[in-house]
Design a protein around this motif. Structure first.
Motif, short mmCIF file in Angstrom:
data_model
loop_
_atom_site.label_atom_id
_atom_site.label_comp_id
_atom_site.label_asym_id
_atom_site.label_seq_id
_atom_site.Cartn_x
_atom_site.Cartn_y
_atom_site.Cartn_z
N ASP A 17 16.65 30.27 -25.31
CA ASP A 17 15.78 29.68 -24.28
C ASP A 17 14.59 30.57 -24.02
O ASP A 17 13.44 30.12 -23.92
N ARG A 18 14.86 31.87 -23.90
CA ARG A 18 13.78 32.81 -23.58
C ARG A 18 12.75 32.85 -24.70
O ARG A 18 11.53 32.83 -24.45
N LEU A 19 13.21 32.88 -25.95
CA LEU A 19 12.28 32.92 -27.07
C LEU A 19 11.44 31.64 -27.15
O LEU A 19 10.25 31.69 -27.49
N ALA A 20 12.05 30.51 -26.82
CA ALA A 20 11.29 29.25 -26.81
C ALA A 20 10.18 29.30 -25.76
O ALA A 20 9.06 28.83 -26.00
N LEU A 21 10.49 29.88 -24.60
CA LEU A 21 9.49 30.00 -23.55
C LEU A 21 8.38 30.98 -23.96
O LEU A 21 7.20 30.76 -23.66
N ILE A 22 8.76 32.06 -24.63
CA ILE A 22 7.76 33.02 -25.11
C ILE A 22 6.84 32.34 -26.13
O ILE A 22 5.62 32.56 -26.11
N ASP A 23 7.42 31.52 -27.02
CA ASP A 23 6.58 30.77 -27.96
C ASP A 23 5.60 29.88 -27.21
O ASP A 23 4.42 29.77 -27.59
N HIS A 44 13.59 37.90 -14.91
CA HIS A 44 14.42 36.99 -15.70
C HIS A 44 13.66 35.67 -15.88
O HIS A 44 12.99 35.19 -14.97
N PHE A 45 13.75 35.10 -17.08
CA PHE A 45 12.95 33.89 -17.38
C PHE A 45 13.26 32.74 -16.43
O PHE A 45 12.44 31.85 -16.23
N CYS A 46 14.45 32.74 -15.81
CA CYS A 46 14.76 31.67 -14.86
C CYS A 46 13.96 31.79 -13.57
O CYS A 46 13.96 30.86 -12.75
N ARG A 59 20.64 28.34 -18.09
CA ARG A 59 19.92 27.62 -19.14
C ARG A 59 18.79 26.81 -18.51
O ARG A 59 18.94 26.25 -17.42
N VAL A 60 17.66 26.74 -19.18
CA VAL A 60 16.49 26.03 -18.67
C VAL A 60 16.78 24.53 -18.63
O VAL A 60 17.15 23.93 -19.64
N VAL A 61 16.62 23.94 -17.45
CA VAL A 61 16.83 22.50 -17.30
C VAL A 61 15.54 21.75 -16.97
O VAL A 61 15.43 20.56 -17.26
N ILE A 62 14.56 22.42 -16.37
CA ILE A 62 13.28 21.77 -16.04
C ILE A 62 12.14 22.73 -16.37
O ILE A 62 12.19 23.91 -16.01
N LEU A 63 11.12 22.20 -17.03
CA LEU A 63 9.86 22.92 -17.26
C LEU A 63 8.76 22.10 -16.60
O LEU A 63 8.42 21.01 -17.07
N ALA A 76 6.95 23.88 -31.63
CA ALA A 76 8.12 23.17 -32.13
C ALA A 76 9.42 23.71 -31.53
O ALA A 76 10.39 22.98 -31.37
N SER A 77 9.40 24.99 -31.17
CA SER A 77 10.61 25.61 -30.63
C SER A 77 11.00 25.06 -29.26
O SER A 77 12.06 25.41 -28.74
N ILE A 78 10.17 24.18 -28.69
CA ILE A 78 10.57 23.56 -27.42
C ILE A 78 11.88 22.77 -27.63
O ILE A 78 12.65 22.57 -26.69
N GLY A 79 12.14 22.38 -28.86
CA GLY A 79 13.37 21.69 -29.18
C GLY A 79 14.61 22.55 -29.04
O GLY A 79 15.74 22.04 -29.09
#
Length: 653
Positions: A17-23, A44-46, A59-63, A76-79
């Protein structure tokens, strides 16, 4: 929720999750509010702005980053945010394609990407997000057809695909979305008919299909959806009559709009039963009959627009329904222009809503005077009475409408003086009085209209000089037209203050004097018409500054001197008329003058040269003989006399 800092101890899922947010962060190219500044290793990313996590699983539930002025693309890593249930990036500047990997978000329930610049096709893999309740990607640049794969999204409550560049037809399978409440396909390039299958969506409340190329009739099944409260099919190619009982079928109706189509027949009287109706807009159709007086029952009505139909019979009493509209105390827009309404403008119009901002009844066959009670409409922003047979003088009371921004009285039979009270309309940006019978001089009080952008006083019988207070209004940026009157005097030097003016037309008057050099300061001029006056002197060299000039007409004046060479080189000039003046000298054969269809210079008998198509005589090529000084004349004379004497002396021998 405050999450402790995790790094090496983080689970692989958390790390994903963290890496997807960094992307996501790394693809942001503009962040004026510094939102991404909180996305750092110290937190913390949350706890990052816009990120919501499941407290127990982290775990990320809302962006959600709505209206944060962000620009960038979606990775693409948002998936990989596999617990994501909602993504809201509304009102930013995200561009590029929406990645197919979004189809890996199997728990996703809400997607809102409206008001961005996303492009490409709508990814077909979105169809795997079968838990989706909201899919709204309106106001982007998506292309192609609506993917048939989306038919699997059977739980949709809202489907918004409007304001893109989608093509093809409306898929009939949308009618299988039994939970759908809001459907927006507006402002695309959709063609074909409206599928009758949409009538199966029994709970549909909001239907937007406007701004497409849809044709045919509205299926009768649509009118069976009693829950509809918002119905707009404006700007399509639909035809047919509106059902007489439409107001009974749609009892909760708030917006009913079908303007710019080909609807025929009468306005259904049953609409008066839709007591919640706020917007009734069927402008630019072919409706007939008259406006039902029963519409006065609609006390929530904000807009009533029937501009551009065939309503009325050109008879007295066509506007009798005005009296009932006094009950519509929230009315803001009343559009009745370009119909066949006859008779008089009723004095009962003075009882219309004091909230009324736009009132148009232009291009009908109304007669008699403009009612003085019009001053009661204190909120009016735009008043259009053009193209009728109104006569007599204009009520001074119009000067009390101090919120007025647009006033159109064109093409009537109005007479008398232009009211000096117009000078009180200080918010006015557009004043149109052409083709009437106004007389007398132009009131200097118009110089108070410091917001005026467009002034047209042409084709009246105005006389006297043009007040410098008016000609120097620096706000004029669209057009100043005073043609076909009997205005006299010179053009004031203050004309140079019109630096933003696009059109200046003072043709067909009795103006005299020189054309002011200050016109060269009006650098945005595209059309300059001074023909049919008595201007004299030469064409000012300062006009070479008018690089955007497309039309220049100085015909039928008393101009003299040569045609300036710069006229051949003005880059935007497409039409030049200098005919019937007293111009002289050689005419260039280059630039614009090489195009005979763009130039008119006949009636100037002293011109010569130019391109053969202009049919001017050739210029004389006599050698210029320099004038000799007195000293040179004496020396030559003495030399000639000496030569003769010498010759004679030889003859004696």
């Amino acid at each position: 929720m405050n999450y402790g800092l995790k790094s090496a101890a983080a689970t692989s899922a958390n790390a994903s999750d963290r890496l997807a947010l960094i992307d996501f962060k790394n693809l942001i190219t503009r962040d004026p509010l510094g939102i991404m500044g909180s996305w750092n290793d110290a937190t913390h990313f949350c706890n990052w702005i816009g990120v919501t996590c499941n407290p127990s699983k982290e775990r990320v539930v809302i962006l959600s980053l709505e209206a944060q002025k962000l620009a960038g693309s979606i990775p693409a890593s948002i998936g990989n945010l596999s617990f994501l249930t909602g993504i809201n990036l509304r009102s930013n500047s995200f561009h590029g394609q929406l990645p197919q990997e979004i189809g890996r978000l199997l728990q996703l329930q809400h997607i809102n990407l409206t008001y961005n610049a996303l492009s490409g096709k709508i990814p077909t893999n979105v169809s795997r997000c079968t838990e989706l309740r909201t899919l709204n990607v309106s106001y982007n640049n998506f292309i192609g057809e609506i993917p048939d794969q989306l038919s699997s999204l059977s739980k949709l409550v809202e489907l918004g695909l409007g304001a893109n560049n989608l093509s093809g037809s409306i898929p009939p399978w949308i009618g299988n979305f039994s939970s759908l409440f809001k459907l927006s396909l507006a402002l695309n390039n959709l063609q074909g008919g409206i599928p009758s299958e949409l009538g199966k969506i029994s709970g549909l409340g909001h239907l937007q299909l406007y701004g497409n190329y849809l044709s045919g009739q509205i299926p009768s099944s649509i009118y069976n959806i009693s829950s509809i409260y918002f119905f707009s099919v404006t700007q399509n190619q639909l035809y047919g009559q509106l059902p007489p009982d439409v107001g009974l079928r749609f009892p909760d109706l708030e917006v009913f709009a079908g303007g710019v189509n080909n609807f025929t027949g009468p306005i259904p009287v049953s609409l008066s039963n839709a007591s919640r109706l706020q917007v009734l807009d069927f402008a630019q159709n072919s409706l007939t009959g008259t406006v039902p007086a029963y519409l006065g029952r609609l006390q929530s009505l904000v807009m009533l627009n029937f501009d551009g139909n065939n309503l009325g019979r050109g008879e007295i009493g066509d506007l009798n329904f005005f009296g009932s509209l006094a009950n519509c105390t929230s009315l803001v827009v009343l559009g009745l222009g370009r119909n066949h309404f006859g008779g008089e403008l009723p004095s009962s119009m003075a009882n219309l809503s004091t909230q009324l901002q736009i009132f148009t009844v232009g291009e009908n066959v109304l007669q008699n005077r403009i009612p003085a009670g019009i001053h009661n409409l204190v909120s009016l922003i735009s008043l259009g009475l053009e193209g009728n047979y109104f006569n007599g003088s204009v009520p001074d009371d119009i000067g009390m409408l101090q919120n007025l921004q647009g006033l159109n009285l064109n093409v009537n039979r109005l007479s008398g003086l232009i009211p000096t009270s117009f000078g009180n309309l200080t918010r006015l940006t557009r004043l149109f009085l052409e083709e009437n019978r106004f007389e007398g001089s132009i009131p200097p009080s118009l110089g108070n209209l410091h917001n005026l952008e467009n002034l047209n006083l042409s084709s009246n019988t105005l006389n006297g000089t043009i007040p410098k207070e008016v000609i120097g209004l620096s706000s004029l940026s669209i057009a100043l037209v005073m043609s076909n009157n009997s205005l006299t005097g010179s053009l004031p030097l203050e004309v140079g203050k019109l630096r933003n003016l696009v059109e200046l037309d003072i043709s067909g008057n009795k103006m005299s004097g020189k054309i002011p050099d200050t016109l060269g300061s009006c650098v945005r001029l595209e059309r300059l018409h001074l023909e049919g006056n008595q201007f004299e002197g030469t064409i000012p060299e300062t006009l070479k500054n008018l690089r955007g000039l497309a039309e220049l007409d100085f015909a039928e004046n008393n101009l003299s001197g040569k045609i300036p060479e710069f006229l051949a080189k003005l880059p935007s000039l497409k039409l030049l008329n200098l005919s019937y003046n007293d111009l002289e000298g050689e005419v260039s054969a280059e630039g614009l003058f090489a195009n005979a269809s763009a130039v008119s210079i006949e009636g100037n008998d002293k011109l010569c040269g130019a391109a053969p198509q202009l049919l001017l005589p050739a210029c004389s090529r006599k050698r210029n003989r320099a004038k000799l000084s007195l000293r040179e004349v004496i020396l030559i004379s003495v030399g000639v006399a000496f030569a003769i004497a010498v010759s004679c002396s030889f003859c004696l021998y």
